[in-house]
Design a protein around this motif. Sequence first.
Motif, PDB file in Angstrom:
ATOM      1  N   THR A   1       0.845  -1.187   0.000  1.00 29.99           N
ATOM      2  CA  THR A   1       0.000   0.000   0.000  1.00 29.99           C
ATOM      3  C   THR A   1       0.880   1.236   0.000  1.00 29.99           C
ATOM      4  OG1 THR A   1      -0.095   0.007   2.419  1.00 29.99           O
ATOM      5  CG2 THR A   1      -1.830  -1.184   1.261  1.00 29.99           C
ATOM      6  N   THR A   2       0.415   2.262  -0.671  1.00 33.36           N
ATOM      7  CA  THR A   2       1.194   3.492  -0.738  1.00 33.36           C
ATOM      8  C   THR A   2       0.285   4.686  -0.538  1.00 33.36           C
ATOM      9  OG1 THR A   2       0.902   3.578  -3.123  1.00 33.36           O
ATOM     10  CG2 THR A   2       2.897   2.535  -2.321  1.00 33.36           C
ATOM     11  N   THR A   3       0.814   5.683   0.115  1.00 32.62           N
ATOM     12  CA  THR A   3       0.070   6.924   0.321  1.00 32.62           C
ATOM     13  C   THR A   3       0.983   8.081  -0.033  1.00 32.62           C
ATOM     14  OG1 THR A   3      -1.134   5.903   2.145  1.00 32.62           O
ATOM     15  CG2 THR A   3      -1.237   8.290   1.967  1.00 32.62           C
ATOM     16  N   PRO A   4       0.659   8.849  -1.049  1.00 34.82           N
ATOM     17  CA  PRO A   4       1.532   9.970  -1.410  1.00 34.82           C
ATOM     18  C   PRO A   4       1.172  11.266  -0.690  1.00 34.82           C
ATOM     19  CG  PRO A   4      -0.102   9.611  -3.107  1.00 34.82           C
ATOM     20  CD  PRO A   4      -0.374   8.608  -2.038  1.00 34.82           C
ATOM     21  N   PRO A   5       1.901  11.637   0.381  1.00 32.50           N
ATOM     22  CA  PRO A   5       1.727  12.969   0.969  1.00 32.50           C
ATOM     23  C   PRO A   5       2.234  14.037   0.005  1.00 32.50           C
ATOM     24  CG  PRO A   5       2.808  11.453   2.481  1.00 32.50           C
ATOM     25  CD  PRO A   5       2.836  10.825   1.126  1.00 32.50           C
ATOM     26  N   VAL A   6       2.325  15.246   0.487  1.00 29.41           N
ATOM     27  CA  VAL A   6       2.658  16.357  -0.402  1.00 29.41           C
ATOM     28  C   VAL A   6       4.055  16.205  -1.000  1.00 29.41           C
ATOM     29  CG1 VAL A   6       2.964  18.844  -0.553  1.00 29.41           C
ATOM     30  CG2 VAL A   6       1.125  17.900   0.851  1.00 29.41           C
ATOM     31  N   HIS A   7       5.056  15.926  -0.162  1.00 23.65           N
ATOM     32  CA  HIS A   7       6.433  15.948  -0.645  1.00 23.65           C
ATOM     33  C   HIS A   7       7.160  14.604  -0.538  1.00 23.65           C
ATOM     34  CE1 HIS A   7       6.264  20.105  -1.502  1.00 23.65           C
ATOM     35  NE2 HIS A   7       6.306  20.515  -0.246  1.00 23.65           N
ATOM     36  N   TYR A   8       6.505  13.566  -0.086  1.00 24.20           N
ATOM     37  CA  TYR A   8       7.193  12.288  -0.009  1.00 24.20           C
ATOM     38  C   TYR A   8       6.171  11.162  -0.046  1.00 24.20           C
ATOM     39  CZ  TYR A   8       5.977  12.545   4.984  1.00 24.20           C
ATOM     40  OH  TYR A   8       5.310  12.666   6.163  1.00 24.20           O
ATOM     41  N   TYR A   9       6.674   9.970  -0.220  1.00 21.46           N
ATOM     42  CA  TYR A   9       5.818   8.803  -0.311  1.00 21.46           C
ATOM     43  C   TYR A   9       6.076   7.871   0.865  1.00 21.46           C
ATOM     44  CZ  TYR A   9       4.846  10.194  -5.108  1.00 21.46           C
ATOM     45  OH  TYR A   9       4.457  10.884  -6.216  1.00 21.46           O
ATOM     46  N   THR A  10       5.051   7.118   1.215  1.00 21.57           N
ATOM     47  CA  THR A  10       5.165   6.144   2.286  1.00 21.57           C
ATOM     48  C   THR A  10       4.792   4.776   1.738  1.00 21.57           C
ATOM     49  OG1 THR A  10       4.559   7.769   3.972  1.00 21.57           O
ATOM     50  CG2 THR A  10       4.314   5.445   4.554  1.00 21.57           C
ATOM     51  N   SER A  11       5.589   3.771   2.032  1.00 23.90           N
ATOM     52  CA  SER A  11       5.234   2.405   1.648  1.00 23.90           C
ATOM     53  C   SER A  11       5.329   1.500   2.866  1.00 23.90           C
ATOM     54  CB  SER A  11       6.151   1.888   0.531  1.00 23.90           C
ATOM     55  OG  SER A  11       7.471   1.764   1.000  1.00 23.90           O
ATOM     56  N   GLU A  12       4.524   0.455   2.862  1.00 27.43           N
ATOM     57  CA  GLU A  12       4.495  -0.493   3.967  1.00 27.43           C
ATOM     58  C   GLU A  12       5.081  -1.821   3.495  1.00 27.43           C
ATOM     59  OE1 GLU A  12       0.557  -0.780   5.483  1.00 27.43           O
ATOM     60  OE2 GLU A  12       0.403   1.355   5.951  1.00 27.43           O
ATOM     61  N   PRO A  13       6.222  -2.212   4.048  1.00 26.77           N
ATOM     62  CA  PRO A  13       6.778  -3.513   3.675  1.00 26.77           C
ATOM     63  C   PRO A  13       5.789  -4.640   3.970  1.00 26.77           C
ATOM     64  CG  PRO A  13       8.389  -2.205   4.881  1.00 26.77           C
ATOM     65  CD  PRO A  13       7.070  -1.483   4.982  1.00 26.77           C
ATOM     66  N   VAL A  14       5.809  -5.655   3.130  1.00 27.27           N
ATOM     67  CA  VAL A  14       4.882  -6.777   3.240  1.00 27.27           C
ATOM     68  C   VAL A  14       5.537  -7.893   4.047  1.00 27.27           C
ATOM     69  CG1 VAL A  14       3.556  -8.475   1.945  1.00 27.27           C
ATOM     70  CG2 VAL A  14       3.881  -6.172   1.027  1.00 27.27           C
ATOM     71  N   LEU A  15       4.816  -8.396   5.064  1.00 24.75           N
ATOM     72  CA  LEU A  15       5.337  -9.483   5.890  1.00 24.75           C
ATOM     73  C   LEU A  15       5.049 -10.820   5.225  1.00 24.75           C
ATOM     74  CD1 LEU A  15       6.627 -10.537   8.490  1.00 24.75           C
ATOM     75  CD2 LEU A  15       4.347 -10.500   9.548  1.00 24.75           C
ATOM     76  N   LYS A  16       6.121 -11.577   4.958  1.00 26.27           N
ATOM     77  CA  LYS A  16       5.977 -12.908   4.377  1.00 26.27           C
ATOM     78  C   LYS A  16       7.137 -13.766   4.841  1.00 26.27           C
ATOM     79  CE  LYS A  16       5.403 -15.379   0.003  1.00 26.27           C
ATOM     80  NZ  LYS A  16       5.336 -15.257  -1.485  1.00 26.27           N
ATOM     81  N   ASP A  17       6.803 -14.928   5.399  1.00 27.32           N
ATOM     82  CA  ASP A  17       7.823 -15.859   5.888  1.00 27.32           C
ATOM     83  C   ASP A  17       8.786 -15.195   6.863  1.00 27.32           C
ATOM     84  OD1 ASP A  17       6.728 -17.825   4.216  1.00 27.32           O
ATOM     85  OD2 ASP A  17       8.027 -17.260   2.547  1.00 27.32           O
ATOM     86  N   GLY A  18       8.244 -14.330   7.721  1.00 30.14           N
ATOM     87  CA  GLY A  18       9.049 -13.705   8.766  1.00 30.14           C
ATOM     88  C   GLY A  18       9.871 -12.520   8.312  1.00 30.14           C
ATOM     89  N   ILE A  19       9.733 -12.102   7.058  1.00 29.89           N
ATOM     90  CA  ILE A  19      10.500 -10.973   6.532  1.00 29.89           C
ATOM     91  C   ILE A  19       9.553  -9.899   6.030  1.00 29.89           C
ATOM     92  CG2 ILE A  19      12.127 -10.205   4.750  1.00 29.89           C
ATOM     93  CD1 ILE A  19      13.346 -12.982   4.793  1.00 29.89           C
ATOM     94  N   TYR A  20       9.793  -8.667   6.474  1.00 30.32           N
ATOM     95  CA  TYR A  20       9.080  -7.511   5.924  1.00 30.32           C
ATOM     96  C   TYR A  20       9.892  -7.039   4.724  1.00 30.32           C
ATOM     97  CZ  TYR A  20       6.725  -7.364  10.494  1.00 30.32           C
ATOM     98  OH  TYR A  20       6.009  -7.677  11.625  1.00 30.32           O
TER      99      TYR A  20
END
Length: 323
Positions: free
Chosen positions: A245-264
């Motif tokens: 998932t991503t959310t673009p604020p005004v001057h930067y972007y945020t992403s959420e690492p995906v948890l799979k097999d114990g690794i984000y």
Amino acid sequence: MHKILLAKAINTTALVFIGCVAMVFNEGCTREEMPGIDDEVSGITINLRVADPLPGEAGDTQTALLRSVSGAENTVRVVTRSASLGPLPEESLITNAYVLFYIIGANDEATPTAFQSVTAPSAGSDIVIDESQLARLTLGSEYDIYVLASIPSSTTTPSLQMTKGQLLALNEHQFERPAGNPGVSFFGKSSLKYDKGNWKTLSIEVSRLLARLDITLTGLKDGQTAAFRIIDQAITVPYNPGNTTTTPPVHYYTSEPVLKDGIYRTYIYPNYPKKDALYGKARLFLSVLDADGKVVNVYDPIVINGGTIERNKIYEINCSLLP
């Protein structure tokens, strides 16, 4: 008299021909000077190879602390290192390729001498340059050959009208990846001298234009979960539709690492140059939640790997909740 002159002419022609045949073995006469002998087929085949991720280096480790800014007092030790790991299969997927020939020494205003695009070539596959493009090349000239691959449809694609400066700027462009068009972009370069009568096969290694982050976390209490975010990214890099998932604020972007097999896991471009005031350096942000999904601790974000993110590298980020 005429018979004698004719005989001399025939003898002279025969001597020239025999001389050329003899000299061709000593690299004398060209094939064009030899009547009745056809040129070999000329051509260029480009073979694409995806480069392995850059290896980790001894001492290439960053250690930092995440300090609690909200919730129970706690500290997280974060150790980041570039790892010598192999790529995942989907990280080597090539969806398109653009091949551009620029004369060596061409300035940034020059347009390509020849150009070819290919849809859905596989890594390791051959791209045979069309005869119409070969005809644009000059015998004996040397060319820089650039390849951009897996470019999203939202980006202006290379063409015969693209200047060398525009191409190099495109290589530095941080391609945004909409959820419907995920993937990794690649860049590669090589050179050759174009000679008639030779079929050349040129292997060009293309490298990924982004890095991968593998994040692990230890020390959570029973029932607790974690939420990582990468903030202040230059641009979003959705990889698998529905998983990031991503959310673009005004001057930067945020992403959420995906948890799979114990690794984000997530993907990230190198930071923009410091002179670009609109963007910061990518930072790691952590929240801890209880079994009900309520946030119980928030940590002050830290700059990832001291601000150094290199293309085509895999970074392991090990986070440990300290007592």
